[in-house]
Design a protein around this motif. Structure first.
Motif, PDB file in Angstrom:
ATOM      1  N   THR A 107       0.840  -1.204   0.000  1.00 12.13           N
ATOM      2  CA  THR A 107       0.000   0.000   0.000  1.00 12.13           C
ATOM      3  C   THR A 107       0.873   1.251   0.000  1.00 12.13           C
ATOM      4  O   THR A 107       0.595   2.216  -0.725  1.00 12.13           O
ATOM      5  CB  THR A 107      -0.955  -0.006   1.212  1.00 12.13           C
ATOM      6  OG1 THR A 107      -1.807  -1.157   1.097  1.00 12.13           O
ATOM      7  CG2 THR A 107      -1.804   1.246   1.259  1.00 12.13           C
ATOM      8  N   ASP A 108       1.948   1.238   0.787  1.00  8.34           N
ATOM      9  CA  ASP A 108       2.872   2.366   0.803  1.00  8.34           C
ATOM     10  C   ASP A 108       3.501   2.568  -0.575  1.00  8.34           C
ATOM     11  O   ASP A 108       3.627   3.696  -1.052  1.00  8.34           O
ATOM     12  CB  ASP A 108       3.962   2.142   1.860  1.00  8.34           C
ATOM     13  CG  ASP A 108       4.906   3.322   1.951  1.00  8.34           C
ATOM     14  OD1 ASP A 108       4.433   4.451   2.229  1.00  8.34           O
ATOM     15  OD2 ASP A 108       6.117   3.120   1.747  1.00  8.34           O
ATOM     16  N   ILE A 109       3.872   1.490  -1.224  1.00  6.78           N
ATOM     17  CA  ILE A 109       4.467   1.562  -2.563  1.00  6.78           C
ATOM     18  C   ILE A 109       3.467   2.160  -3.550  1.00  6.78           C
ATOM     19  O   ILE A 109       3.808   3.048  -4.332  1.00  6.78           O
ATOM     20  CB  ILE A 109       4.955   0.175  -3.022  1.00  6.78           C
ATOM     21  CG1 ILE A 109       6.144  -0.269  -2.163  1.00  6.78           C
ATOM     22  CG2 ILE A 109       5.326   0.188  -4.500  1.00  6.78           C
ATOM     23  CD1 ILE A 109       6.509  -1.737  -2.305  1.00  6.78           C
ATOM     24  N   VAL A 110       2.227   1.708  -3.505  1.00  8.82           N
ATOM     25  CA  VAL A 110       1.202   2.239  -4.399  1.00  8.82           C
ATOM     26  C   VAL A 110       0.995   3.726  -4.140  1.00  8.82           C
ATOM     27  O   VAL A 110       0.928   4.528  -5.076  1.00  8.82           O
ATOM     28  CB  VAL A 110      -0.131   1.467  -4.255  1.00  8.82           C
ATOM     29  CG1 VAL A 110      -1.262   2.187  -4.977  1.00  8.82           C
ATOM     30  CG2 VAL A 110       0.015   0.050  -4.785  1.00  8.82           C
ATOM     31  N   ASP A 111       0.924   4.115  -2.880  1.00  4.75           N
ATOM     32  CA  ASP A 111       0.746   5.533  -2.534  1.00  4.75           C
ATOM     33  C   ASP A 111       1.853   6.381  -3.145  1.00  4.75           C
ATOM     34  O   ASP A 111       1.593   7.431  -3.742  1.00  4.75           O
ATOM     35  CB  ASP A 111       0.730   5.731  -1.019  1.00  4.75           C
ATOM     36  CG  ASP A 111      -0.562   5.274  -0.367  1.00  4.75           C
ATOM     37  OD1 ASP A 111      -1.580   5.121  -1.073  1.00  4.75           O
ATOM     38  OD2 ASP A 111      -0.543   5.060   0.866  1.00  4.75           O
ATOM     39  N   ILE A 133       8.029   1.335  -8.606  1.00 11.04           N
ATOM     40  CA  ILE A 133       7.629   0.202  -7.778  1.00 11.04           C
ATOM     41  C   ILE A 133       8.845  -0.626  -7.379  1.00 11.04           C
ATOM     42  O   ILE A 133       9.025  -0.971  -6.211  1.00 11.04           O
ATOM     43  CB  ILE A 133       6.562  -0.647  -8.494  1.00 11.04           C
ATOM     44  CG1 ILE A 133       5.248   0.145  -8.555  1.00 11.04           C
ATOM     45  CG2 ILE A 133       6.361  -1.984  -7.787  1.00 11.04           C
ATOM     46  CD1 ILE A 133       4.228  -0.421  -9.523  1.00 11.04           C
ATOM     47  N   VAL A 134       9.708  -0.923  -8.344  1.00 10.82           N
ATOM     48  CA  VAL A 134      10.900  -1.723  -8.057  1.00 10.82           C
ATOM     49  C   VAL A 134      11.794  -0.990  -7.056  1.00 10.82           C
ATOM     50  O   VAL A 134      12.284  -1.583  -6.093  1.00 10.82           O
ATOM     51  CB  VAL A 134      11.666  -2.065  -9.350  1.00 10.82           C
ATOM     52  CG1 VAL A 134      13.029  -2.664  -9.044  1.00 10.82           C
ATOM     53  CG2 VAL A 134      10.850  -3.032 -10.202  1.00 10.82           C
ATOM     54  N   ASP A 135      11.994   0.315  -7.272  1.00 12.57           N
ATOM     55  CA  ASP A 135      12.821   1.095  -6.344  1.00 12.57           C
ATOM     56  C   ASP A 135      12.255   1.040  -4.923  1.00 12.57           C
ATOM     57  O   ASP A 135      13.005   0.860  -3.962  1.00 12.57           O
ATOM     58  CB  ASP A 135      12.914   2.557  -6.794  1.00 12.57           C
ATOM     59  CG  ASP A 135      13.762   2.751  -8.041  1.00 12.57           C
ATOM     60  OD1 ASP A 135      14.472   1.791  -8.447  1.00 12.57           O
ATOM     61  OD2 ASP A 135      13.716   3.856  -8.621  1.00 12.57           O
ATOM     62  N   GLU A 139      13.509  -0.344  -1.260  1.00  9.91           N
ATOM     63  CA  GLU A 139      13.518   0.579  -0.131  1.00  9.91           C
ATOM     64  C   GLU A 139      12.886  -0.059   1.112  1.00  9.91           C
ATOM     65  O   GLU A 139      13.295   0.205   2.243  1.00  9.91           O
ATOM     66  CB  GLU A 139      12.719   1.826  -0.524  1.00  9.91           C
ATOM     67  CG  GLU A 139      12.958   3.036   0.314  1.00  9.91           C
ATOM     68  CD  GLU A 139      12.213   4.226  -0.273  1.00  9.91           C
ATOM     69  OE1 GLU A 139      11.054   4.461   0.134  1.00  9.91           O
ATOM     70  OE2 GLU A 139      12.782   4.901  -1.146  1.00  9.91           O
ATOM     71  N   HIS A 140      11.897  -0.910   0.892  1.00  8.77           N
ATOM     72  CA  HIS A 140      11.234  -1.602   1.990  1.00  8.77           C
ATOM     73  C   HIS A 140      12.005  -2.849   2.433  1.00  8.77           C
ATOM     74  O   HIS A 140      11.559  -3.582   3.306  1.00  8.77           O
ATOM     75  CB  HIS A 140       9.809  -2.004   1.582  1.00  8.77           C
ATOM     76  CG  HIS A 140       8.811  -0.904   1.701  1.00  8.77           C
ATOM     77  ND1 HIS A 140       8.168  -0.615   2.875  1.00  8.77           N
ATOM     78  CD2 HIS A 140       8.371  -0.007   0.795  1.00  8.77           C
ATOM     79  CE1 HIS A 140       7.352   0.402   2.687  1.00  8.77           C
ATOM     80  NE2 HIS A 140       7.456   0.792   1.440  1.00  8.77           N
TER      81      HIS A 140
END
Length: 145
Positions: A107-111, A133-135, A139-140
């Motif tokens: 969800t954080d990535i989508v945001d 998205i890949v980056d 990061e996560h």
């Protein structure tokens, strides 16, 4: 994060609209079928499909268009070439199967990626979303494998 989830996030980044909720039919086999349809529609090659499935950057315009086609078929990209946050989040909930950590990270990535400026060309926009998205997956601390 499983390879299937990462592919799904990239294809959110994802079922031809045969029902009112195309995401209900999403599975790896269906994604492969849609990839074949998109390959034909965009003039992409088998190699382009392989690169996409391995989360490798698009090397040609056709490869970028393959990704845009997939995103559109799964309603993750709308007709204006923008990410559909609503459909992306719906897909994440379906795929995460109750894994709260996975759902929160996705969800954080989508945001973050829904908010980026992307080129007007839908194929280039899909490549920009994929890179974002890949980056953010990295990061996560998540893996594409």
């Amino acid at each position: 994060m499983s390879r299937f989830l990462c592919f799904s996030v990239l294809v959110l980044l994802a079922a031809v609209a045969v029902s009112s909720k195309p995401h209900e039919e999403f599975d790896k086999e269906h994604a492969a079928e849609v990839a074949e349809e998109c390959k034909t529609e965009t003039g992409a090659t088998d190699e382009d499909v392989e690169h996409m499935m391995k989360h490798e950057p698009a090397e040609s315009h056709e490869s970028k268009c393959l990704r845009a086609c997939m995103l559109k078929k799964f309603e993750i990209m709308n007709d204006e070439g923008k990410m559909s946050k609503e459909h992306a989040l719906e897909m994440i909930k379906l795929i995460s199967k109750g894994d709260a950590d996975m759902e929160a990270a996705a969800t954080d990535i989508v945001d973050k990626c829904e908010a980026i400026e992307v080129p007007e060309d839908h194929c280039d926009a899909a490549a920009a979303y994929e890179k974002c998205i890949v980056d953010h997956i990295h990061e996560h601390g998540l893996s594409l494998e």
